[in-house]
Design an enzyme around this catalytic site. Sequence first.
Site, PDB file in Angstrom:
ATOM      1  N   ASP A   1      -7.224   2.875  -3.257  1.00 17.30           N
ATOM      2  CA  ASP A   1      -8.211   2.371  -4.214  1.00 17.30           C
ATOM      3  C   ASP A   1      -9.189   1.414  -3.572  1.00 17.30           C
ATOM      4  O   ASP A   1     -10.118   0.950  -4.228  1.00 17.30           O
ATOM      5  CB  ASP A   1      -7.500   1.646  -5.360  1.00 17.30           C
ATOM      6  CG  ASP A   1      -6.924   0.309  -4.908  1.00 17.30           C
ATOM      7  OD1 ASP A   1      -6.217   0.300  -3.871  1.00 17.30           O
ATOM      8  OD2 ASP A   1      -7.174  -0.716  -5.561  1.00 17.30           O
TER       9      ASP A   1
ATOM     10  N   ASP B   1      -0.808   3.927  -1.183  1.00 15.33           N
ATOM     11  CA  ASP B   1      -0.914   2.484  -1.272  1.00 15.33           C
ATOM     12  C   ASP B   1      -0.220   2.077  -2.578  1.00 15.33           C
ATOM     13  O   ASP B   1       0.075   2.936  -3.425  1.00 15.33           O
ATOM     14  CB  ASP B   1      -2.399   2.090  -1.282  1.00 15.33           C
ATOM     15  CG  ASP B   1      -2.607   0.604  -1.423  1.00 15.33           C
ATOM     16  OD1 ASP B   1      -1.819  -0.168  -0.841  1.00 15.33           O
ATOM     17  OD2 ASP B   1      -3.558   0.202  -2.115  1.00 15.33           O
ATOM     18  N   MET B   2       0.053   0.791  -2.760  1.00 17.25           N
ATOM     19  CA  MET B   2       0.753   0.379  -3.976  1.00 17.25           C
ATOM     20  C   MET B   2      -0.208  -0.191  -5.019  1.00 17.25           C
ATOM     21  O   MET B   2      -0.453   0.427  -6.062  1.00 17.25           O
ATOM     22  CB  MET B   2       1.849  -0.645  -3.653  1.00 17.25           C
ATOM     23  CG  MET B   2       2.708  -0.992  -4.875  1.00 17.25           C
ATOM     24  SD  MET B   2       4.157  -2.000  -4.470  1.00 17.25           S
ATOM     25  CE  MET B   2       3.365  -3.595  -4.210  1.00 17.25           C
ATOM     26  N   ASP B   3      -0.757  -1.374  -4.748  1.00 13.72           N
ATOM     27  CA  ASP B   3      -1.621  -2.030  -5.727  1.00 13.72           C
ATOM     28  C   ASP B   3      -2.867  -1.196  -5.988  1.00 13.72           C
ATOM     29  O   ASP B   3      -3.594  -0.825  -5.065  1.00 13.72           O
ATOM     30  CB  ASP B   3      -2.033  -3.413  -5.230  1.00 13.72           C
ATOM     31  CG  ASP B   3      -0.845  -4.354  -5.080  1.00 13.72           C
ATOM     32  OD1 ASP B   3       0.142  -4.169  -5.810  1.00 13.72           O
ATOM     33  OD2 ASP B   3      -0.910  -5.264  -4.246  1.00 13.72           O
TER      34      ASP B   3
END
Length: 242
Positions: free
Chosen positions: A172, A13-15
Amino acid sequence: MPAAPLPYALIFDMDGVIIDNTAAQARAFQLLFRDLGLTTNARRLLRRLNGMPAGEILQHVFTKPVPKKQLAEFAAQRELLYRVLYWHKRQALPGLREFLQAARAAGFRIALGTGSGTETISYILDHLDLRRYFDMVVGKDDVSKGKPHPDTYTTTAHKLGIEPARCVVFEDALLGEQAAYRAGMRCIGVSTTLNAADFQAPLTVIPDFTHLTPQQVLALLKQHPEAPKPSKQLAKRQYMRG
């Protein structure tokens, strides 16, 4: 001559995973809510709905239906606020580059699977020169349903040509973790947004990538050969106002 072992894939995932930007995201939402006269607590909102596109998150804070065009305008305003707040703070999570390099050397395929759009992905990946580490990048424009639906991760695995059972997701957020399990994948939690105890059943939870090695990931995969069953409760796309 024996056949080469099948590769594993690491999907990020990014954020909140390759960058620690949740505080800036929450602040941007809070400023937007102030302008709109809303009393929603942005941090509490993101603890529950982080991983969804901003427009979808905003659907959950209004007591009455809001036209999609207006939601898109609010999401664009939030995006501008976020970029201004985070402009000078953009940096990769500690140890990320070294881990990505080691993982590629160890034979892992590497991909990004995010609910962000193309411009937001570029705002992070290209500014930080991280795109070169990823074999595949999948964003919200590549799927019809966002997290906790599995589409982001099943699409990424399909494009990589790797079975979901051989994919490990780094997440996250609760909705992202559930998306991984719905896709038949295992997950490693990153505790930038949640505490370790908040996740359902990750292989492990890390604060960053400083002490993680590809060999440790392989060992965890052997210890936990099956993906957990997703939790219907944790996959609920709703803001808990209590």
